[in-house]
Design a protein around this motif. Sequence first.
Motif, PDB file in Angstrom:
ATOM      1  N   ARG A  64     -31.489-106.563  16.353  1.00 19.26           N
ATOM      2  CA  ARG A  64     -30.180-106.809  15.765  1.00 19.26           C
ATOM      3  C   ARG A  64     -29.446-105.477  15.587  1.00 19.26           C
ATOM      4  O   ARG A  64     -29.396-104.909  14.488  1.00 19.26           O
ATOM      5  CB  ARG A  64     -30.331-107.503  14.415  1.00 19.26           C
ATOM      6  CG  ARG A  64     -29.163-108.393  13.918  1.00 19.26           C
ATOM      7  CD  ARG A  64     -27.844-107.806  14.167  1.00 19.26           C
ATOM      8  NE  ARG A  64     -26.723-108.601  13.674  1.00 19.26           N
ATOM      9  CZ  ARG A  64     -25.494-108.157  13.685  1.00 19.26           C
ATOM     10  NH1 ARG A  64     -25.207-106.958  14.181  1.00 19.26           N
ATOM     11  NH2 ARG A  64     -24.513-108.907  13.235  1.00 19.26           N
ATOM     12  N   PRO A  65     -28.856-104.938  16.697  1.00 22.27           N
ATOM     13  CA  PRO A  65     -28.086-103.698  16.596  1.00 22.27           C
ATOM     14  C   PRO A  65     -26.887-103.867  15.663  1.00 22.27           C
ATOM     15  O   PRO A  65     -26.376-104.980  15.480  1.00 22.27           O
ATOM     16  CB  PRO A  65     -27.627-103.442  18.039  1.00 22.27           C
ATOM     17  CG  PRO A  65     -28.536-104.270  18.893  1.00 22.27           C
ATOM     18  CD  PRO A  65     -28.914-105.449  18.074  1.00 22.27           C
ATOM     19  N   LEU A  66     -26.411-102.784  15.110  1.00 28.76           N
ATOM     20  CA  LEU A  66     -25.292-102.851  14.178  1.00 28.76           C
ATOM     21  C   LEU A  66     -24.023-103.361  14.838  1.00 28.76           C
ATOM     22  O   LEU A  66     -23.174-103.981  14.185  1.00 28.76           O
ATOM     23  CB  LEU A  66     -25.037-101.472  13.557  1.00 28.76           C
ATOM     24  CG  LEU A  66     -26.182-100.882  12.720  1.00 28.76           C
ATOM     25  CD1 LEU A  66     -25.744 -99.529  12.140  1.00 28.76           C
ATOM     26  CD2 LEU A  66     -26.603-101.826  11.606  1.00 28.76           C
ATOM     27  N   THR A  67     -23.857-103.102  16.137  1.00 26.14           N
ATOM     28  CA  THR A  67     -22.617-103.474  16.830  1.00 26.14           C
ATOM     29  C   THR A  67     -22.718-104.794  17.580  1.00 26.14           C
ATOM     30  O   THR A  67     -21.827-105.166  18.326  1.00 26.14           O
ATOM     31  CB  THR A  67     -22.229-102.375  17.827  1.00 26.14           C
ATOM     32  OG1 THR A  67     -23.314-102.148  18.739  1.00 26.14           O
ATOM     33  CG2 THR A  67     -21.915-101.068  17.092  1.00 26.14           C
ATOM     34  N   PHE A  68     -23.800-105.493  17.395  1.00 25.75           N
ATOM     35  CA  PHE A  68     -24.062-106.742  18.101  1.00 25.75           C
ATOM     36  C   PHE A  68     -23.320-107.907  17.436  1.00 25.75           C
ATOM     37  O   PHE A  68     -23.081-107.905  16.239  1.00 25.75           O
ATOM     38  CB  PHE A  68     -25.571-107.000  18.084  1.00 25.75           C
ATOM     39  CG  PHE A  68     -25.994-108.363  18.534  1.00 25.75           C
ATOM     40  CD1 PHE A  68     -26.192-108.641  19.873  1.00 25.75           C
ATOM     41  CD2 PHE A  68     -26.213-109.377  17.614  1.00 25.75           C
ATOM     42  CE1 PHE A  68     -26.606-109.897  20.289  1.00 25.75           C
ATOM     43  CE2 PHE A  68     -26.635-110.626  18.006  1.00 25.75           C
ATOM     44  CZ  PHE A  68     -26.827-110.888  19.351  1.00 25.75           C
TER      45      PHE A  68
END
Length: 395
Positions: A351-355
């Motif tokens: 779960r990347p921050l920019t996803f």
Amino acid sequence: MDQLPAVKKRIQSIDVLRGIVMIIMALDHVRDYFHSDSFQHDPLDPATTTPFLFFTRFITHFCAPTFVFLAGTSAYLIGLKKTKAALSSFLLKRGLWLVLIEVVVISLAWTFNPLYNTIIFQVIWAIGISMVLLGLAVRLPYGVIFALGALIVLGHNLLDYPEAAHNHNVPFIWDLLHDGRFDNVTLFPQHSLVIAYAFAPWTGIMLMGYCAGKLFTPTVDTIKRQKALVGIGLGLIVLFVALRLLNGYGNPLPWTPQKTGMATFLSFMNVHKYPPSLMYMCITLGPSLLMLALLENVQNRFTDFVKVFGRVPFFYYVLHLYLIHILTVIAFYASGYGTKDIVGQSPFFFRPLTFGYSLGVVYLIWIGVVLALYPLCRWYNKYKSTHSQWWLSYL
């Protein structure tokens, strides 16, 4: 001690309301994983949110307090079929079991980190430890339990003042008790504990829910119960409005005038969940009690659908977290991310921050998750209703 009369059948309104909040709860968790803005801004910040985003987050405020309250109510009803000693033993064992599940099963569902570098104390932990304390309290007279619950619910915000005076730099035990604001506590090198749910206010809610169980005993007339629930529910809403207008005690942060009338209203409604303030409890439990009264004699296709989830809430809770995170992994790779991106700045793997996607997509995924879990929950509900193994009461 003589055993009290047994409850002859499940109370549908409790199952239906619990099912509704379980379904709504999944919306918040889908938003956490799939909304593009969920790691960027606070959805309740009136300065940066939109009414739709605010509502999406705010509606899920009803879930945890309603579920904890109804857990207390269910404990009272279970006690109609057990001695005080047997009820106490059951609550103690089930509470400790839930704490263990939070650490081993739920934290893994949230993080997908098999090394358990981050353990998160969330709602299952709060329910578990509150159930342990309720298990100790049930031996006390009813009036004492009520007084303890009311004292915690009405008075715990007094602790806000010394916490603020110390800039929330409080001991670990205090964090667990009341101040926990997602504080990160190092357990040992590369392993930490995140305290999301400080337990004391939630214990107060469970104690009050236990006392409310008296309204659902077979000797209480339906009309009398509905009138009591409506009266208490409206009273809590009035108390919320009064306290919020005074803008003093009952919530750690005051509301403030904003650039627009809508933003000011959102600021007024933005109440503190971590830990749950008195105003938060009033504006969530008040409408929930009204719903409980209104659902008393309602039976249709909608109630038949939602009560399935309400009858197997723990089973549904565990499954929905794993399903949401598995779907996140699929979307992660479909979006072009690779192995190097699995471990990011958040404790949630994949779960990347920019996803993420728009709120519209979030709602579609939420609906899909609920519909996908319905057959499994229906099967497990049928299994529980036709079997009597001891372990079913723990799941």
